[in-house]
Scaffold this motif. Structure first.
Motif, PDB file in Angstrom:
ATOM      1  N   ARG A 271       0.833  -1.193   0.000  1.00 21.09           N
ATOM      2  CA  ARG A 271       0.000   0.000   0.000  1.00 21.09           C
ATOM      3  C   ARG A 271       0.872   1.248   0.000  1.00 21.09           C
ATOM      4  O   ARG A 271       0.624   2.183  -0.735  1.00 21.09           O
ATOM      5  CB  ARG A 271      -0.913  -0.012   1.228  1.00 21.09           C
ATOM      6  CG  ARG A 271      -2.157   0.795   1.072  1.00 21.09           C
ATOM      7  CD  ARG A 271      -3.125   0.565   2.206  1.00 21.09           C
ATOM      8  NE  ARG A 271      -3.095  -0.832   2.579  1.00 21.09           N
ATOM      9  CZ  ARG A 271      -3.420  -1.325   3.753  1.00 21.09           C
ATOM     10  NH1 ARG A 271      -3.822  -0.568   4.705  1.00 21.09           N
ATOM     11  NH2 ARG A 271      -3.341  -2.603   4.016  1.00 21.09           N
TER      12      ARG A 271
ATOM     13  N   ALA B  66      -8.905   1.865  -7.483  1.00 21.14           N
ATOM     14  CA  ALA B  66      -7.675   1.598  -6.730  1.00 21.14           C
ATOM     15  C   ALA B  66      -6.968   2.901  -6.385  1.00 21.14           C
ATOM     16  O   ALA B  66      -6.424   3.059  -5.284  1.00 21.14           O
ATOM     17  CB  ALA B  66      -6.759   0.682  -7.532  1.00 21.14           C
TER      18      ALA B  66
ATOM     19  N   TYR C 194      -8.676   4.694  -3.549  1.00 24.86           N
ATOM     20  CA  TYR C 194      -8.390   4.109  -2.241  1.00 24.86           C
ATOM     21  C   TYR C 194      -7.332   4.936  -1.511  1.00 24.86           C
ATOM     22  O   TYR C 194      -7.380   5.104  -0.302  1.00 24.86           O
ATOM     23  CB  TYR C 194      -7.919   2.657  -2.411  1.00 24.86           C
ATOM     24  CG  TYR C 194      -7.504   2.013  -1.118  1.00 24.86           C
ATOM     25  CD1 TYR C 194      -8.464   1.537  -0.228  1.00 24.86           C
ATOM     26  CD2 TYR C 194      -6.163   1.898  -0.770  1.00 24.86           C
ATOM     27  CE1 TYR C 194      -8.090   0.955   0.974  1.00 24.86           C
ATOM     28  CE2 TYR C 194      -5.786   1.318   0.428  1.00 24.86           C
ATOM     29  CZ  TYR C 194      -6.748   0.850   1.296  1.00 24.86           C
ATOM     30  OH  TYR C 194      -6.382   0.278   2.489  1.00 24.86           O
ATOM     31  N   HIS C 195      -6.369   5.457  -2.282  1.00 25.02           N
ATOM     32  CA  HIS C 195      -5.270   6.229  -1.703  1.00 25.02           C
ATOM     33  C   HIS C 195      -5.535   7.732  -1.715  1.00 25.02           C
ATOM     34  O   HIS C 195      -5.198   8.424  -0.756  1.00 25.02           O
ATOM     35  CB  HIS C 195      -3.969   5.941  -2.466  1.00 25.02           C
ATOM     36  CG  HIS C 195      -3.547   4.518  -2.376  1.00 25.02           C
ATOM     37  ND1 HIS C 195      -2.886   4.015  -1.279  1.00 25.02           N
ATOM     38  CD2 HIS C 195      -3.714   3.481  -3.229  1.00 25.02           C
ATOM     39  CE1 HIS C 195      -2.648   2.729  -1.461  1.00 25.02           C
ATOM     40  NE2 HIS C 195      -3.132   2.380  -2.639  1.00 25.02           N
TER      41      HIS C 195
END
Length: 187
Positions: free
Chosen positions: A9, A47, A50-51
């Motif tokens: 991550r 995706a 998500y960050h």
């Protein structure tokens, strides 16, 4: 050894920042979309979300990273005596730092100044970074001329590392010239 989810991550987050910074600098902040960043990374927009939810979140995270490194340099400078040797060391260390994220972020903000004016925070963070450096490097009881010399020395280091510079020479040659000029300027 297997990678932990936290490590992957963190790597993904850093890679997003790297690609976004490159695109913001090369193509312009306004001209870069989250979709383009996701495509270059080979990930879905989900995706990426998500960050980071927005481009501004990415830029803010980069600014925070740059500010942290500069703050460490400023703290180091303030922790010791205000000598010319120490100011020269600050200039040398700043030269090293500008080849990393702080230099890239400052250049990105400067190149996108008009686009980032609506965000407000980005341009003021870069200005605050410069002010903290200027204040930390100026001698006690500095004259107006000394204050100007310190600012010019710091700006010389920052300008010399600009990619695509019309100054000519290699990055190493510009960095060496900047250190030489800054050393001549530092009171």
């Amino acid at each position: 050894m297997t990678e932990t989810p936290t490590r992957r991550r963190g790597d993904t987050r850093a890679r997003i920042q790297e690609v976004a910074l490159e695109r913001f600098t090369d193509n312009g902040y306004d001209q870069t979309s989250l979709r383009e960043i996701a495509e270059e990374l080979g990930v879905t927009k989900a995706a990426l979300y998500y960050h980071f939810k927005t481009k501004e979140e990415i830029l803010d995270s980069l600014l925070a990273q740059a500010a942290t490194q500069i703050d460490e340099l400023v703290s180091w400078m303030k922790a010791g005596p205000s000598t010319r040797e120490r100011r020269l060391e600050l200039i040398r260390r700043l030269g090293e730092i500008t080849f990393g994220v702080p230099g890239e972020v400052m250049r990105c903000v400067q190149q996108n100044e008009v686009a980032l004016q609506n965000l407000g925070g980005a341009t003021s963070v870069v200005h605050d970074i410069k002010v903290r450096l200027w204040e930390a490097a100026q001698p006690e009881d500095a004259s107006v001329a000394d204050r100007l010399r310190v600012r010019m020395a710091i700006m010389t280091v920052l300008i010399a590392n600009k990619p695509g510079s019309d100054l000519g020479g290699t990055v190493a040659e510009r960095a060496a010239a900047a250190q030489e000029i800054a050393a001549d300027l530092v009171p």
